[in-house]
Design a protein around this motif. Sequence first.
Motif, mmCIF file in Angstrom:
data_model
loop_
_atom_site.group_PDB
_atom_site.id
_atom_site.type_symbol
_atom_site.label_atom_id
_atom_site.label_comp_id
_atom_site.label_asym_id
_atom_site.label_seq_id
_atom_site.Cartn_x
_atom_site.Cartn_y
_atom_site.Cartn_z
ATOM 1 N N VAL A 384 0.939 -1.132 0.029
ATOM 2 C CA VAL A 384 0.039 0.012 -0.081
ATOM 3 C C VAL A 384 0.820 1.361 -0.097
ATOM 4 O O VAL A 384 0.596 2.382 -0.759
ATOM 5 C CB VAL A 384 -0.941 0.146 1.253
ATOM 6 C CG1 VAL A 384 -1.703 1.334 1.358
ATOM 7 C CG2 VAL A 384 -1.777 -1.214 1.348
ATOM 8 N N GLU A 385 2.108 1.216 0.958
ATOM 9 C CA GLU A 385 2.792 2.436 0.859
ATOM 10 C C GLU A 385 3.663 2.509 -0.583
ATOM 11 O O GLU A 385 3.782 3.802 -0.854
ATOM 12 C CB GLU A 385 3.808 2.155 2.213
ATOM 13 C CG GLU A 385 3.254 2.277 3.208
ATOM 14 C CD GLU A 385 4.097 1.776 4.380
ATOM 15 O OE1 GLU A 385 3.653 2.064 5.674
ATOM 16 O OE2 GLU A 385 4.992 1.369 4.137
ATOM 17 N N LEU A 386 3.921 1.330 -1.170
ATOM 18 C CA LEU A 386 4.612 1.591 -2.432
ATOM 19 C C LEU A 386 3.676 2.314 -3.551
ATOM 20 O O LEU A 386 4.395 2.929 -4.325
ATOM 21 C CB LEU A 386 5.195 0.333 -2.651
ATOM 22 C CG LEU A 386 6.435 -0.450 -2.172
ATOM 23 C CD1 LEU A 386 6.699 -1.759 -2.324
ATOM 24 C CD2 LEU A 386 7.584 0.629 -2.503
ATOM 25 N N ASP A 387 2.477 1.691 -3.300
ATOM 26 C CA ASP A 387 1.638 2.237 -4.505
ATOM 27 C C ASP A 387 0.981 3.792 -4.288
ATOM 28 O O ASP A 387 0.054 4.005 -4.876
ATOM 29 C CB ASP A 387 0.479 1.107 -4.746
ATOM 30 C CG ASP A 387 1.371 -0.170 -5.192
ATOM 31 O OD1 ASP A 387 2.124 0.227 -6.167
ATOM 32 O OD2 ASP A 387 0.473 -1.064 -5.111
ATOM 33 N N SER A 388 1.303 4.321 -3.051
ATOM 34 C CA SER A 388 1.092 5.644 -2.619
ATOM 35 C C SER A 388 1.538 6.821 -3.283
ATOM 36 O O SER A 388 2.850 6.542 -3.938
ATOM 37 C CB SER A 388 0.868 5.701 -1.143
ATOM 38 O OG SER A 388 2.260 5.872 -0.474
ATOM 39 N N ASP A 389 1.136 7.892 -3.015
ATOM 40 C CA ASP A 389 1.693 9.113 -3.452
ATOM 41 C C ASP A 389 2.702 9.626 -2.320
ATOM 42 O O ASP A 389 3.273 10.951 -2.360
ATOM 43 C CB ASP A 389 1.015 10.316 -3.804
ATOM 44 C CG ASP A 389 -0.262 10.662 -2.704
ATOM 45 O OD1 ASP A 389 0.045 10.041 -1.742
ATOM 46 O OD2 ASP A 389 -0.814 11.415 -3.009
#
Length: 518
Positions: A384-389
């Motif tokens: 989730v963190e990797l795919d976030s802004d």
Amino acid sequence: MVLADLGRRINSALAQINKEPVIDAKVLDALLKDICAALLGADVNVRLVSTLRNNVKNTVNIQEVAAGINKRKLIQKAVLDELCKLVEPGIEPYKPKKGRVNVIMFVGLQGSGKTTTCTKLAYHYQRKGWKVCLVCADTFRAGAFDQLKQNATKAKIPYYGSYTETDPVQIAHEGVEKFKKEGFEIIIVDTSGRHKQEAELFEEMKQISAVVNPNNTIFVMDGTIGQAAESQAKAFHEAAEIGSIIITKMDGHAKGGGAISAVAATHSPIIFIGTGEHIHDLERFEPRRFVQKMLGMGDISGLLETVQDLKLDQNKNLMKNLEQGIFTIRDMYEQFQNISQLGPLSKMMQMMPGMSEMNFEGSDELGAQRIKRLMTIMDSMSEVELDSDGKLFHVQPKRIQRVARGSGTSVREVEELLLQHKAFQGMVKKFGGNKGLFKGMGAPGMDNSKSSPQQMMTQMQRMMPRGMNMNEMMRQMMGGMGGGGLGGMGGMPDLSQMQNMMKQMGLGGLPGMGGNRK
């Protein structure tokens, strides 16, 4: 690189005319004297230097230049043109053709770096998407096959050779036929080092050529021999059908300029120059690009070509994100992976106009370490963190502490990575979107070749805020990634510089970042 010193000396001489209130014959003579001294210091033939001097004087002809003509630009253009002629062989070399077998045979003297250069060339074409392999037909030098095998294995390039077969002609024939059947596009055949006077070895070279029927025979020449390169190149041309030349060991010898100009005088097409021991240290030789880079004008064409080798347009998710002005932490992770494949950071940065004067000493090792550390931090992030802004970390600061513990780094380093990401993200937003630079780059059938490198750089500059300098931005961005002399990489990048850059671009900063927490 010693040739960079030559470039600095010529640049310094050209810069002097900008300080002169009046450009007359005396100023031109002083300029040419300094340039000629620099060229002679680089072991360029005195006859060629004299020709360059006379041609510049005839082209410029101070007495007859019409009023209103910019004499400075006229002189600078004349010098650039003549320097290009000095290293211009004037013949188009063989270019491999897609969809067919291209057999390339290497020949040269002992100790010229032939076997290493074979692997470098194979790796160069492999990065461009060719199906490449190596054949070791050198049975004369002990350890030749072991060297090629080790180099090829490290570069993940298929190879063929034998510890038991002693006939190099047989090995070459078997290797080429094997790889032809397997559908390889470029087959590179390494042969024993030999001298023209060694009749037996020279006859062997002709026999190998007869059985493999090469499309191109490349003569590998040691650049440290300087002006003697001319007689050596002529001798091999007379004895064998040499199609192209690669000059090696150009990374630290004053005779490099002499070798290139001497070979060019034989009208032999130089295709690459070797600039170091590593697999990336092979540069395509194009006279104007070579001279421009030497003079610190950069090589934007080469930089874009290097980036194109990454085939970013085939990453549909990335291209879709770029078009929409989106840049996730995962996107940054993937780009760091790509940067690691491009080769030394210093070589990339020296392709940028105005960057060749920067001190890159030690930057490659430090840059690689810095990128590896940043990727280690991202490895500790959740999907989730990797795919976030990155906003998740601002809303929930405990995530930063968890990632720091998981990666064995400090909170400050995680914050610095997030600041780095925001800077990149801001650039993507500026250049992305409906009217951005990335619009259409990933679209099927889109022809990006119509935009020249200069046009793309101009477009990027126009899209930046007034007063924002492209080179300064690149210095700061690369400094953050670990560009040695670029960012004061004694430890961490200069966050104040990055914050200032982000403010200039209207991106703000990350509240609460840059503190003293550990």
